[in-house]
Design a protein around this motif. Structure first.
Motif, PDB file in Angstrom:
ATOM      1  N   ARG A  19       7.535 108.907  66.740  1.00 32.67           N
ATOM      2  CA  ARG A  19       6.527 109.879  65.841  1.00 32.67           C
ATOM      3  C   ARG A  19       6.352 111.195  66.633  1.00 32.67           C
ATOM      4  N   ARG A  27       4.925 120.674  74.759  1.00 32.44           N
ATOM      5  CA  ARG A  27       3.633 121.237  75.267  1.00 32.44           C
ATOM      6  C   ARG A  27       3.177 120.073  76.239  1.00 32.44           C
ATOM      7  N   TRP A  37       0.940 125.894  68.228  1.00 30.86           N
ATOM      8  CA  TRP A  37       0.769 125.267  66.831  1.00 30.86           C
ATOM      9  C   TRP A  37      -0.350 125.715  65.996  1.00 30.86           C
ATOM     10  N   ASP A  40      -0.431 122.420  59.903  1.00 34.88           N
ATOM     11  CA  ASP A  40       0.240 121.011  59.734  1.00 34.88           C
ATOM     12  C   ASP A  40       1.103 120.907  58.582  1.00 34.88           C
ATOM     13  N   PHE A 100      -0.978 134.791  70.166  1.00 34.10           N
ATOM     14  CA  PHE A 100      -0.619 133.235  69.614  1.00 34.10           C
ATOM     15  C   PHE A 100       0.690 133.318  68.713  1.00 34.10           C
TER      16      PHE A 100
ATOM     17  N   ASP B  24      -6.102 124.743  74.035  1.00 39.75           N
ATOM     18  CA  ASP B  24      -5.433 123.542  73.779  1.00 39.75           C
ATOM     19  C   ASP B  24      -4.324 123.618  75.051  1.00 39.75           C
ATOM     20  N   ARG B 108      -3.965 111.889  71.629  1.00 38.03           N
ATOM     21  CA  ARG B 108      -4.383 112.401  70.326  1.00 38.03           C
ATOM     22  C   ARG B 108      -3.528 111.577  69.077  1.00 38.03           C
ATOM     23  N   TYR B 109      -2.692 111.091  69.271  1.00 37.15           N
ATOM     24  CA  TYR B 109      -2.135 110.153  68.232  1.00 37.15           C
ATOM     25  C   TYR B 109      -2.799 108.870  68.198  1.00 37.15           C
ATOM     26  N   ARG B 112      -6.076 109.949  66.328  1.00 40.35           N
ATOM     27  CA  ARG B 112      -5.883 110.091  64.886  1.00 40.35           C
ATOM     28  C   ARG B 112      -5.782 108.700  64.144  1.00 40.35           C
ATOM     29  N   ALA B 188      -9.557 132.464  59.289  1.00 40.76           N
ATOM     30  CA  ALA B 188      -8.398 131.477  59.891  1.00 40.76           C
ATOM     31  C   ALA B 188      -7.564 132.154  60.739  1.00 40.76           C
ATOM     32  N   LEU B 190      -5.070 132.117  63.636  1.00 38.63           N
ATOM     33  CA  LEU B 190      -4.013 131.185  63.939  1.00 38.63           C
ATOM     34  C   LEU B 190      -4.394 130.069  65.122  1.00 38.63           C
ATOM     35  N   GLU B 191      -5.150 130.278  65.850  1.00 33.56           N
ATOM     36  CA  GLU B 191      -5.606 129.121  66.675  1.00 33.56           C
ATOM     37  C   GLU B 191      -6.687 128.397  66.227  1.00 33.56           C
ATOM     38  N   THR B 192      -6.804 127.342  65.916  1.00 36.65           N
ATOM     39  CA  THR B 192      -7.752 126.649  65.379  1.00 36.65           C
ATOM     40  C   THR B 192      -8.947 126.703  66.304  1.00 36.65           C
ATOM     41  N   MET B 271      -9.305 119.249  69.309  1.00 33.93           N
ATOM     42  CA  MET B 271      -8.826 120.495  68.688  1.00 33.93           C
ATOM     43  C   MET B 271      -8.674 119.925  67.280  1.00 33.93           C
ATOM     44  N   GLU B 272      -9.515 120.889  66.508  1.00 37.61           N
ATOM     45  CA  GLU B 272      -9.273 120.719  65.019  1.00 37.61           C
ATOM     46  C   GLU B 272      -7.715 120.898  64.462  1.00 37.61           C
ATOM     47  N   ASP B 273      -7.614 120.222  63.345  1.00 36.42           N
ATOM     48  CA  ASP B 273      -6.183 120.759  62.523  1.00 36.42           C
ATOM     49  C   ASP B 273      -6.615 121.724  61.600  1.00 36.42           C
ATOM     50  N   ARG B 274      -5.386 122.238  61.132  1.00 35.82           N
ATOM     51  CA  ARG B 274      -5.669 123.457  60.258  1.00 35.82           C
ATOM     52  C   ARG B 274      -6.769 123.032  58.971  1.00 35.82           C
ATOM     53  N   SER B 275      -6.571 121.868  58.495  1.00 32.33           N
ATOM     54  CA  SER B 275      -7.363 121.522  57.382  1.00 32.33           C
ATOM     55  C   SER B 275      -9.009 121.491  57.684  1.00 32.33           C
ATOM     56  N   SER B 697      -5.221 124.056  53.184  1.00 31.27           N
ATOM     57  CA  SER B 697      -4.299 124.024  53.925  1.00 31.27           C
ATOM     58  C   SER B 697      -3.443 125.456  53.742  1.00 31.27           C
TER      59      SER B 697
ATOM     60  N   MET C   1      -3.806 119.245  65.958  1.00 34.75           N
ATOM     61  CA  MET C   1      -2.660 119.113  64.702  1.00 34.75           C
ATOM     62  C   MET C   1      -2.406 117.645  64.184  1.00 34.75           C
ATOM     63  N   VAL C   3      -0.843 114.318  62.856  1.00 32.23           N
ATOM     64  CA  VAL C   3       0.238 113.492  63.410  1.00 32.23           C
ATOM     65  C   VAL C   3       0.919 112.552  62.551  1.00 32.23           C
TER      66      VAL C   3
END
Lengths: 155, 784, 292
Positions: A19, A27, A37, A40, A100, B24, B108-109, B112, B188, B190-192, B271-275, B697, C1, C3
């Motif tokens: 995954r 990175r 990035w 999502d 960026f 990040d 990070r996986y 989550r 918004a 591009l880097e959160t 690091m937050e995600d975009r949502s 998003s 991000m 995953v």
């Protein structure tokens, strides 16, 4: 699983989870942090790299899918200490501010110029339409790509 | 030779090679990764939180809840408006996406994955989504955590002279009223947002890497919130992938990362995600405005009055100087010579994310400019007068500056008619109107021409009037000149892409007769830079840029004394000419800064009381804001069959005073114009009746691409600021402030054959079509 | 991000191998090609397949050529390739019109025709284009190949006739002399999913419409088609009146839903407008008719 990905001409073998996203492979595993990035949902395009010479969004490609393939990142644009014309164009025409989106923009620009050495403004805008920039209003990105095209035509 | 002018940016060398260091990209030995569990509900009581399964995950190191934080007295933190905000919810959740728990894991996986193992039982409560219902008798009370709070009211505030304004309205020949919404949008970048926190248990030192626009303010707030002594806190703001106001505040995730590091004894990255970025971090605008304008029949504008309902979300986290709960909104009289004006603003809580930042805007000036520029166009329709002519007739005249506005602002300088004329000329305004008339006569495709004239108020601000949480808005600067004549400037503000490393080097170089290449700019690290309030509200050049010029002048004065010893002349007999200190009238004697620096560090005998070396420190406390301005003309084509809008042309004439690096200035304007097109046509955060976020998003929160943007046509006029040391006014946000009204005015102008006078942003195809049908709708709610 | 959750991954080396893998991995396995739709869904955990079968190596599915009186499009043909193929564009301009507005150029480099169809998103542009063209899908299963008319391929939102253990291998598009086609889309921004879109195919013989195909995207049209509108056109003289009538019929028979792209009545209006425009463009391309 064990994969080997050639990145910027160098083969890298790693044991990764299926995954793992290609962007994280670059990175986190290879420490090539020039690929960013930003979303999502494959909308922002700051993660664009070349996969076998074609721009793709590395947040939507699995690292295992790149096994046995070639990846070029922004770190691979400079060759033997010589900047790519596109890189020079971005400096020359102030095509970046926060930096960026820049790696992805430059990689798409390089691909575009390789296929069409004399793209119109509209063609450049279309080519980068899947990549967002929040700083430049795109104007100077377009000019940077045109600068690179003209510079390559002149040389 | 001037050090000002077009110059390639110093920072580009690393960025074009992918060698920037964003948050990040920070990778520390033993670093762990955090993830935030968020509320799926807009309003719900928390019945229970079961973290046992997450804690049992083999890669999880810690799970932090509001209860954990309450034990550390960190469950709540102060907001930038002096309210409190939950770091992790304890009693209930108050907006969708609110922080509920924090997991720290090895990667990070895994972090989550572990979020899915936390079991939270909620009891959903009715949500307050529509700001206009927030003050209803039966509205659910959102902030029952506040003692005795029985409604959703935050503040009432007013500015201007109500009696004088009402009197004008009573006898005015023409009055027009218009409701308008500046919808909720998000900067918004591009880097959160995110942070890497590293608490060293041995030294007690906390280091936080975080893309903050205000590193020093963050350090002070961490000291106040977490009780860690301020000298044991180092905030490093590395390269930032855009900020636009989004990275001013402190978010719960930052505090969680810090607590995570304290609890685990290891560095923690979050690091937050975009949502998460779109759902929980600072939004902007959300102003429901009712504006009225009074004028004479021949088009002389006399007064404006406004009522605003301001949706602040679940916690009042708006970033603005303490005195001004509506920011600088009361600069809404804009660029016009009015007799009187008055506004009333009411702030309310709703079940939406907190925030309310200056999104590329100086504290609500965008709302103000949008209001007045729309009102003027509405008036033009009412009077059947050309909007350019109406503006020209009412603009402030050059002789009126410095000008005190009816709501108390003191505009520093301007020549407005010249700027508007240039924009109209560049656009070929008369020709455009002729084309439009021809098309209308022929029943051809729709086109519209929109004008906006704006006055910004930036560079906050004078300490006696402006502070954020008690911190005055003055900025420091330190300048060292090394023996060989190379300089290092240290400033408190932090670039998010504006090119400070280049521009500020140019300021120093200009003041000291050096090459910008010989000046290194250090920023973004609180251990290495003097205190200051950060980069937002276009304040870098107006405040830190001024501090830079002032500290360089201090150095120059110190150099004068050294040069006088070198030249064996009295300091009073020296003059600064062409970047050197020379004996008056004898330029050949001139000593360069490099020569003087070496002498200052040498055995040269200096006058008594002179210490040697050239280094200096200063703090700049702005005597006033600066007031950049500009005139914009937008041309659109509209397809009435589909409602699609195409921006054909955009002409922007900006006057930001003296331009240090015109290339960078133009780049800033380009970006702001794209933002304006985005807000006018597509950017929107709407909510459904349950408070679900409908733009969480980049599939739904649309940002403009290169295709929607025309090739910007820029012009300039230069009216220096009289009080700023180098006459600069700041420009970072002018275009974002001024452009939305131009685009909306253009679209509304195109729709005039349908009797349209106003339509709220964003002017999506659906919205335009519905407007043509005479069925305007609430863009901030779900489409019915 | 965000995953994805864990899953098993296998790379297929041939269609036979892919089918074997799908059989072994069971119904919770998904085929992945470009991945630019599926992987984001997996990141957001809206899709959580237990296994992925990667078919990117299956060169046998990358063919794009005229065979007899059909254009054959392999399931693994990338959007960018179909868009760049001059012959496909000459025969079926509707395919180029649609491809030009699918996502963005970078996504089109990776995304595949088969992937788009199998994702079966009600807003997916190619589905309507192939529906208008009355293409045939070829599906390979353990027992061999079967063909499914495109209008039976989509069985519902995100559902297709491809059964577990099967693989879509190609699309076959009948070549009709004297035809013209076009696709018209309204989007909120370039690269966005459509608010609504319409594709039209007309075959004009002796000054009258002999065949008509109309595809509709994102408006709740069964099988992405507008049969009532198509029927109304047969035997008609090409012209604004016929197009408007067809547009009205298409608008009346679809079932758009209100969402942030627009209210249902606006989408219904767009169907009428876009069908009319697409028909006019298709007729123009067919070399006659048009908006005379």
């Amino acid at each position: 699983m064990m994969i080997t990905v050639t990145v910027n001409g160098q083969a890298h073998t790693r044991d990764v989870e299926p995954r793992m996203l290609l962007v994280h492979f670059l990175r986190d595993e290879l420490r090539l942090t020039g690929t960013h990035w930003g979303c999502d949902t494959s909308n922002c395009g700051v993660c664009v790299v070349h996969l076998d010479g074609t721009p793709v969004k590395s947040c939507s490609v699995l690292a295992v899918m790149a096994d046995g393939h070639e990846v070029t990142t922004v770190e691979g644009l400079e060759r033997d200490g010589e900047l790519d014309t596109v890189q020079k164009g971005f400096v020359e025409c102030h095509g970046l501010q926060c930096g960026f989106c820049t790696p992805g923009m430059m990689l798409t620009a390089r691909w575009l110029l390789d296929r069409d050495p004399d793209p119109s403004e509209a063609e450049i805008r279309e080519a980068i339409s899947g990549q967002l920039c929040r700083c430049t209003g795109y104007e100077n990105i377009v000019r940077s790509v045109r600068w690179a095209a003209e510079s390559e035509a002149a040389s | 030779m001037s050090a000002y002018g077009r110059m390639h940016r110093k920072e580009d060398a690393r960025f074009i090679r992918g060698r920037g260091t964003y948050t990040d990209d920070v990778n520390l030995p033993g670093m762990l990764h955090g993830a935030v569990l968020r509320s799926p509900h807009a309003h719900a009581a928390i019945v229970s939180i079961d973290t046992s399964a997450a804690e049992a995950h083999p890669k999880v190191k810690a799970v932090i809840t509001g209860e954990t934080l309450a034990g550390l007295r960190l469950a709540w933190m102060p907001t930038l408006s002096g309210d409190t905000q939950a770091v992790l919810a304890t009693d209930k959740v108050r907006f969708q996406g609110q922080e509920v728990a924090f997991v720290v894991a090895e990667d990070r996986y895994a972090a989550r994955d572990a979020l899915e193992l936390i079991d939270v039982e909620y009891e959903p409560l009715p949500a307050v989504v529509d700001a206009r219902r927030a003050l209803d008798e039966d509205a659910p009370v959102i902030r029952d955590d506040l003692d005795g709070k029985a409604d959703n009211h935050i503040f009432d505030w007013q500015a201007g002279d109500k009696a004088a304004t009402d009197a004008i309205f009573e006898r005015a020949q023409v009055t027009v009223a218009q409701d308008m919404l500046y919808p909720r949008v998000h900067p918004a970048p591009l880097e959160t947002c995110g942070a890497v926190a590293d608490f060293d248990r041995v030294t007690g030192k906390l280091t936080v890497w975080c893309p903050t626009q205000a590193p020093h303010a963050h350090r002070t707030l961490y000291a106040m919130v977490a009780g860690i002594p301020e000298h044991k806190i180092r905030v490093i703001s590395p390269d930032i992938g855009g900020g636009f106001g989004n990275k001013v505040g402190i978010y719960p995730g930052y505090v969680c990362a810090i607590v995570g590091s304290i609890v685990t004894g290891r560095p923690v990255k979050w690091m937050e995600d975009r949502s998460e970025n779109l759902m929980s971090t600072s939004f902007a605008r959300d102003y429901h405005m009712h504006g009225e304008i009074a004028a004479t029949r021949d088009g002389r504008i006399q007064a404006i009055r406004v009522k605003v309902l301001a949706d602040h979300g679940a916690f009042n986290g708006t970033a603005q100087p303490t005195k001004y709960p509506a920011g600088f909104f009361h600069v809404f009289t804009g660029s016009y010579d009015l007799a009187a004006a008055h506004c009333e603003v009411t702030g309310v809580y709703t079940n939406k994310a907190p925030g309310g930042v200056a999104y590329a805007c100086s504290f609500r000036v965008t709302e103000a400019v949008y209001l007045v520029e729309r009102l003027v166009d509405v008036l033009a329709v009412e009077l059947d007068m050309d909007p350019a002519e109406l503006r020209m007739r009412n603009l402030l005249k050059p002789g009126q500056f410095p000008y005190t506005s009816p709501t108390g602002w003191e505009y520093d300088s301007g020549d407005y008619p010249r700027t508007l004329r240039l924009a109209l000329d560049m656009a070929g305004y008369d020709k455009l109107r002729a084309e439009q008339a021809d098309r209308r006569a022929a029943g051809g495709p729709l086109m519209g021409i929109g004008i906006s004239f704006f006055t910004e108020a930036v560079g906050a601000g004078p300490r006696k009037h402006m502070d954020i949480l008690g911190l005055g808005m003055a900025d420091g600067a330190e300048l060292r000149v090394h023996p060989t004549g190379k300089a290092v400037l240290r400033v408190s503000c932090q670039s998010q892409g504006q090119g400070h490393e280049t521009t500020f080097a140019q300021i120093v170089a200009q003041e000291l007769g050096m090459s910008p290449g010989d000046v290194e700019v250090v920023h973004g690290d609180t251990d290495q830079t003097p205190f200051g309030l950060g980069t937002y509200g276009s304040r870098s050049t107006p405040v830190s840029g001024a501090a830079t010029a002032m500290v360089a002048r201090k150095v120059r004065e110190r150099a004068r004394v050294v040069a006088s010893a070198m030249l064996e002349a009295s300091p009073e007999d020296l003059e600064w000419a062409e970047g050197r200190w020379a004996v008056r009238g004898d330029p050949a004697t001139g000593k360069s800064m490099a020569e003087i620096a070496l002498a200052a560090h040498s055995g040269l005998e200096l006058p008594e009381g002179v210490e040697g070396h050239l280094d200096a420190v200063c703090v700049y406390n702005p005597p006033n804001l600066t007031y950049p301005f500009g005139a914009y003309v937008c041309v659109v084509d509209v397809d009435p069959g589909t409602g699609q809008v195409k921006v054909r042309r955009f002409v922007a004439v900006d006057d930001c005073g003296v331009r240090i690096n015109p290339m960078i200035v133009e780049g800033q304007i380009h970006g702001g114009l794209a933002d304006g097109v985005g807000m006018a046509l597509m950017q929107l955060m709407a909510f459904d009746e349950e408070g679900n976020h409908l733009g969480a998003s980049f599939m739904d929160y649309l940002l403009p691409t290169a295709v929607e943007c025309p090739s910007w046509e820029l012009g300039e006029t230069v009216t220096p600021s009289p009080h700023h040391p180098i006459g600069a006014k700041g420009v970072g946000e002018s275009a974002t402030v001024g452009s939305p009204a131009a685009v909306v005015n253009a679209v509304v102008d195109a729709l005039r054959p349908y009797g349209v006078r106003h339509a709220d942003m964003p002017l999506t195809p659906a919205n335009v079509w519905l407007t043509i049908q005479g069925r305007p709708f609430r863009t901030d709610l779900a489409i019915p | 991000m965000q995953v994805p959750a864990r899953f098993e991954y296998e790379r297929a080396s041939s269609v036979g191998h892919a089918l074997m893998l799908l059989e072994r991995l069971g119904p919770e396995a998904r085929v992945v090609a470009g991945g630019h739709s599926l992987i984001p869904m997996m990141k957001l955990r809206l899709a959580q397949p237990e296994a992925l079968v990667d078919i990117n190596d299956l060169a046998e599915l990358s063919h794009l050529a005229v065979e007899g009186d059909e254009l054959v499009v392999g399931a693994l043909v990338r959007h960018a390739r179909l868009l760049a193929d001059a012959e496909a564009g000459r025969l079926f301009p509707i395919l180029h019109d649609a491809e030009r507005v699918i996502a963005d150029p970078v996504v089109r480099n990776r995304g595949t025709v088969g992937g788009s169809l199998c994702q079966a998103d009600p807003s997916e542009d190619l589905s309507a284009a192939f529906s208008a063209l009355r293409a045939t899908a070829v599906i390979q299963g353990p027992g061999g190949a079967r063909t499914v008319p495109i209008r039976e391929f989509h069985t519902g939102p995100y559902e297709t006739a491809v059964e577990p253990g099967e693989l879509l291998t190609e699309l076959r598009v009948p070549i009709r002399p004297g035809s013209g086609s076009a696709y018209q889309k309204v989007e909120r921004r370039v690269g966005d999913w459509p608010v609504a879109a319409a594709g039209a195919v007309l075959v004009i013989h002796d000054g009258v419409i002999a065949e008509a195909g109309i595809g509709l995207t994102a408006v709740g049209a069964a099988h992405f088609a507008a049969p009532e509108a198509e029927e109304s056109l047969i035997g008609q003289v090409p012209g604004e009146e016929a197009y408007a009538r067809a547009g009205a019929l298409a608008a009346a028979h679809c079932e758009p839903q209100s969402d942030q792209r627009g209210p249902a009545d606006y989408k219904r209006h767009l169907v009428g407008e876009l069908v009319r425009r697409a028909l006019a463009r298709a007729a123009e391309r067919a070399g006659r008719g048009g908006l005379r």
